[in-house]
Design an enzyme around this catalytic site. Structure first.
Site, PDB file in Angstrom:
ATOM      1  N   GLU A 116      52.484  42.069  31.569  1.00  0.00           N
ATOM      2  CA  GLU A 116      51.183  41.521  31.968  1.00  0.00           C
ATOM      3  C   GLU A 116      51.063  40.077  31.501  1.00  0.00           C
ATOM      4  OE1 GLU A 116      48.807  41.418  33.945  1.00  0.00           O
ATOM      5  OE2 GLU A 116      47.295  42.876  33.320  1.00  0.00           O
ATOM      6  N   ASP A 117      50.432  39.251  32.306  1.00  0.00           N
ATOM      7  CA  ASP A 117      50.251  37.860  31.917  1.00  0.00           C
ATOM      8  C   ASP A 117      49.280  37.725  30.755  1.00  0.00           C
ATOM      9  OD1 ASP A 117      48.052  38.599  33.462  1.00  0.00           O
ATOM     10  OD2 ASP A 117      47.980  36.742  34.604  1.00  0.00           O
ATOM     11  N   ASP A 120      42.914  40.691  28.242  1.00  0.00           N
ATOM     12  CA  ASP A 120      41.656  40.218  27.661  1.00  0.00           C
ATOM     13  C   ASP A 120      40.713  41.407  27.452  1.00  0.00           C
ATOM     14  OD1 ASP A 120      41.030  40.420  30.416  1.00  0.00           O
ATOM     15  OD2 ASP A 120      40.948  38.257  30.653  1.00  0.00           O
ATOM     16  N   PHE A 169      39.332  30.519  28.936  1.00  0.00           N
ATOM     17  CA  PHE A 169      39.992  30.647  30.221  1.00  0.00           C
ATOM     18  C   PHE A 169      41.223  29.758  30.251  1.00  0.00           C
ATOM     19  CE2 PHE A 169      40.712  29.945  34.728  1.00  0.00           C
ATOM     20  CZ  PHE A 169      40.614  31.240  35.206  1.00  0.00           C
ATOM     21  N   ARG A 182      48.925  28.243  39.331  1.00  0.00           N
ATOM     22  CA  ARG A 182      49.966  29.207  38.948  1.00  0.00           C
ATOM     23  C   ARG A 182      51.322  28.536  38.758  1.00  0.00           C
ATOM     24  NH1 ARG A 182      48.024  34.396  39.355  1.00  0.00           N
ATOM     25  NH2 ARG A 182      46.536  34.826  41.011  1.00  0.00           N
TER      26      ARG A 182
END
Length: 193
Positions: A116-117, A120, A169, A182
Site C-alpha cells: 500500500e502507498d 492513514d 496530505f 503521481r
C-alpha cells in the site's frame, strides 16, 4: 522509520512545486526512498525465503512503490493488484471503501503481503484484510510506504513501514492530488504558500 521535521535529506532544501492548483514542499527525495526500500526488500526477502509469497499491490497509489520494492526482493514470488477507492474529493477520505477491481488468484493457504502507498485512516486496509482472511490466506502482512499513526482509526499492524509521517496530505511517487503528481519521483507535502 519515523520521519522528523529536521532531516538531512536534500529534498528538505528544494523549492516548493505547483501541482495543479496547490503548492507542495519537498518531504522525501528519491534517494531517501530508494535507500529505505532496499532495507524493506531485504527484510521481506529474509522473512519469505522459504515460501512463494503473493504480493498484492493496491492501485492506483502503490504502483510505483510496489514496482520499486519488488526489485529489491530476489526470491520467487507472485504478484497481483486490487483497486479500492475511498477519496470523495481531492484531499479528503469519504470513509466509505468500495471495491473496484478484485483478485482472481486462489488465496487459500497463501502467504500474502499487501503493498500500500499510504495507511492513514486504515479503512481501506480493514476491508482488504477481511476479504483476504475470508478467502483463507495462511497469513497476511502489510508493506506501506507511508503510515500516519495519528490518523489511524483501526488497530492495524503494518509490519513493513517505509516512513511514519504526520497527518498531512502528500503527493508524488504514485500518490496523487486530484489525479496529478503521481509521476513525481520524490514525495512532497502540501504547503500553505
Amino acid at each position: 522509520m519515523t520521519l522528523s521535521t529536521a532531516s538531512s535529506d536534500p529534498a528538505d532544501h528544494a523549492a516548493p512545486i505547483l501541482v495543479k492548483d496547490r503548492y507542495f514542499k519537498p518531504l522525501l527525495s528519491k534517494e531517501a526512498i530508494a535507500q529505505r526500500l532496499a532495507h524493506l526488500g531485504k527484510r521481506i526477502e529474509a522473512d519469505y525465503q522459504n515460501d512463494l509469497p503473493l504480493f498484492i499491490g493496491v492501485l492506483n497509489g502503490s504502483f510505483v512503490f510496489a514496482a520499486d520494492l519488488v526489485r529489491y526482493i530476489a526470491i520467487p514470488c507472485h504478484f497481483s493488484f486490487v483497486k479500492y477507492a475511498s477519496y470523495q474529493d481531492k484531499m479528503q477520505s469519504s470513509g466509505v471503501v468500495q471495491e473496484l477491481i478484485g483478485l482472481n488468484e486462489n488465496l487459500s493457504n497463501r502467504r500474502v503481503v499487501v503493498i500500500e502507498d499510504i495507511v492513514d485512516t486504515g479503512n481501506t486496509m480493514v476491508k482488504i484484510l477481511a476479504y483476504l482472511r475470508e478467502k483463507g490466506v495462511e497469513d497476511v502482512e502489510i508493506a506501506a510506504l507511508l503510515v500516519k499513526p495519528t490518523a489511524l482509526q483501526h488497530d492495524i499492524s503494518v509490519k513493513y513501514v517505509g516512513f511514519e509521517i504526520e497527518n498531512q496530505f502528500v503527493v508524488g511517487y504514485g500518490l496523487d492530488y486530484d489525479g496529478y503528481g503521481r509521476n513525481l519521483d520524490s514525495l512532497y507535502v502540501v504547503s500553505d504558500l
